[in-house]
Design a protein around this motif. Structure first.
Motif, PDB file in Angstrom:
ATOM      1  N   THR A   1       0.842  -1.194   0.000  1.00 24.88           N
ATOM      2  CA  THR A   1       0.000   0.000   0.000  1.00 24.88           C
ATOM      3  C   THR A   1       0.878   1.245   0.000  1.00 24.88           C
ATOM      4  O   THR A   1       1.761   1.380   0.851  1.00 24.88           O
ATOM      5  CB  THR A   1      -0.913   0.037   1.237  1.00 24.88           C
ATOM      6  OG1 THR A   1      -1.748  -1.130   1.244  1.00 24.88           O
ATOM      7  CG2 THR A   1      -1.791   1.284   1.244  1.00 24.88           C
ATOM      8  N   ALA A   2       0.628   2.151  -0.941  1.00 27.44           N
ATOM      9  CA  ALA A   2       1.281   3.460  -0.942  1.00 27.44           C
ATOM     10  C   ALA A   2       0.364   4.442  -0.227  1.00 27.44           C
ATOM     11  O   ALA A   2      -0.799   4.601  -0.607  1.00 27.44           O
ATOM     12  CB  ALA A   2       1.536   3.926  -2.368  1.00 27.44           C
ATOM     13  N   VAL A   3       0.871   5.090   0.798  1.00 23.76           N
ATOM     14  CA  VAL A   3       0.111   6.090   1.545  1.00 23.76           C
ATOM     15  C   VAL A   3       0.521   7.464   1.034  1.00 23.76           C
ATOM     16  O   VAL A   3       1.708   7.806   1.050  1.00 23.76           O
ATOM     17  CB  VAL A   3       0.372   5.980   3.053  1.00 23.76           C
ATOM     18  CG1 VAL A   3      -0.449   7.016   3.814  1.00 23.76           C
ATOM     19  CG2 VAL A   3       0.047   4.574   3.548  1.00 23.76           C
ATOM     20  N   CYS A   4      -0.459   8.244   0.577  1.00 26.03           N
ATOM     21  CA  CYS A   4      -0.184   9.542  -0.047  1.00 26.03           C
ATOM     22  C   CYS A   4      -0.826  10.667   0.751  1.00 26.03           C
ATOM     23  O   CYS A   4      -1.922  11.136   0.415  1.00 26.03           O
ATOM     24  CB  CYS A   4      -0.698   9.550  -1.484  1.00 26.03           C
ATOM     25  SG  CYS A   4       0.083   8.335  -2.556  1.00 26.03           S
ATOM     26  N   PRO A   5      -0.166  11.128   1.804  1.00 24.97           N
ATOM     27  CA  PRO A   5      -0.701  12.252   2.572  1.00 24.97           C
ATOM     28  C   PRO A   5      -0.400  13.577   1.895  1.00 24.97           C
ATOM     29  O   PRO A   5       0.448  13.664   0.990  1.00 24.97           O
ATOM     30  CB  PRO A   5       0.031  12.141   3.909  1.00 24.97           C
ATOM     31  CG  PRO A   5       1.340  11.512   3.554  1.00 24.97           C
ATOM     32  CD  PRO A   5       1.078  10.600   2.383  1.00 24.97           C
ATOM     33  N   GLY A   6      -1.084  14.610   2.356  1.00 32.36           N
ATOM     34  CA  GLY A   6      -0.716  15.972   2.002  1.00 32.36           C
ATOM     35  C   GLY A   6       0.065  16.572   3.144  1.00 32.36           C
ATOM     36  O   GLY A   6       0.926  15.915   3.738  1.00 32.36           O
ATOM     37  N   TYR A   7      -0.250  17.812   3.502  1.00 28.82           N
ATOM     38  CA  TYR A   7       0.421  18.457   4.628  1.00 28.82           C
ATOM     39  C   TYR A   7      -0.028  17.813   5.937  1.00 28.82           C
ATOM     40  O   TYR A   7      -1.219  17.599   6.165  1.00 28.82           O
ATOM     41  CB  TYR A   7       0.105  19.950   4.668  1.00 28.82           C
ATOM     42  CG  TYR A   7       0.701  20.734   3.524  1.00 28.82           C
ATOM     43  CD1 TYR A   7       2.048  20.604   3.206  1.00 28.82           C
ATOM     44  CD2 TYR A   7      -0.073  21.617   2.783  1.00 28.82           C
ATOM     45  CE1 TYR A   7       2.607  21.328   2.161  1.00 28.82           C
ATOM     46  CE2 TYR A   7       0.481  22.350   1.736  1.00 28.82           C
ATOM     47  CZ  TYR A   7       1.818  22.197   1.433  1.00 28.82           C
ATOM     48  OH  TYR A   7       2.369  22.916   0.402  1.00 28.82           O
TER      49      TYR A   7
END
Length: 255
Positions: free
Chosen positions: A174-180
């Motif tokens: 799983t790739a976790v793609c957060p922002g700020y």
């Protein structure tokens, strides 16, 4: 009892992964550069959650030290069931003004370390028939924002590919793609983001909670929060020329 190995484990998102995994009863292997801070965090986690915590001091930009972490992931008699590739940082200096050695170290940590550790974990986990690989990427990977964005695009694409290749093995990626995210990330990078509050700033605990739930469901990509799901969807569908024009300066670190 299962074991999770977390890189960049002493602060921010990595520390929150450790807290929530330990609360679920996972034993931990903590990886970071600062030995004193590692021991302090390990003691706190042992006391608070009653789990076994191992510390592994390593600078992931150093190939020999990275290999020690990879070797730990491959140990058959001390299996690691969950890998969280979280270690990362940003650079505040514009690309043309930065030192190439600094850019290469950034690439080693954000790209090569993820490649090497994901490979070691995938090989060991598929042999056992179970496991989870969680690679912390970033919404910045959908932008055109310099080496950091390029590195995070690599992490997301690698993880999506790995997720497909692992289908049916009992292992997920799983790739976790957060922002700020409200952590010390930007402060340590020397990037000024003001008060770090408002709808685009995420709480690390909420982010990690959603990321772990998505990983348990076997999702290839996790974009925590409704606002960043909308932003990521827009960025994926906008013409790249529009994205390039909207990226007015290199976001040297997006989480």
């Amino acid at each position: 009892m299962s074991t999770a190995l977390v890189t960049g484990a002493t602060a921010g998102i990595g520390r929150e992964f450790c807290e929530q995994l330990a609360a679920k009863g996972e034993d931990l292997v903590l990886v970071a550069r600062d030995a004193a801070r590692l021991e302090r965090v390990a003691d706190e986690l042992r006391e608070r959650h009653g789990v076994a915590v191992e510390v592994l001091v390593a600078d992931l930009s150093d190939r020999a030290q990275l290999q020690r972490v990879a070797d730990r992931l491959g140990e058959a008699d001390r299996p690691v069931d969950v890998l969280v590739n979280n270690a990362g940082y940003g650079l505040a200096t514009p690309f043309a003004q930065s030192e190439i050695a600094d850019e290469e170290r950034l690439l080693d940590v954000l790209v090569r370390a993820v490649l090497v550790l994901s490979h070691s974990a995938a090989r060991a986990m598929t042999t056992r028939g179970h496991g989870r690989i969680i690679n912390v990427s970033s919404v910045a990977g959908y932008l055109a924002g310099g080496p950091y964005s390029a590195a995070k695009a690599y992490v997301t694409t690698l993880t999506e590919s790995l997720s497909g290749q692992l289908r049916g093995t009992g292992v997920t990626a799983t790739a976790v793609c957060p922002g700020y995210v409200v952590t010390e990330f930007h402060e340590r990078a020397g990037i000024d983001h003001g008060a770090r509050s408002g709808p685009l700033w995420l709480d690390a605990a909420d982010l990690v909670r959603e990321a772990l739930a998505d990983a348990e469901r076997g999702r290839a990509v996790s974009v925590p929060s409704a606002q960043y799901k909308a932003i990521a969807t827009a960025l994926r569908h906008l013409p790249r020329g529009v994205v390039r024009r909207a990226t007015t300066r290199s976001p040297r670190g997006g989480r």
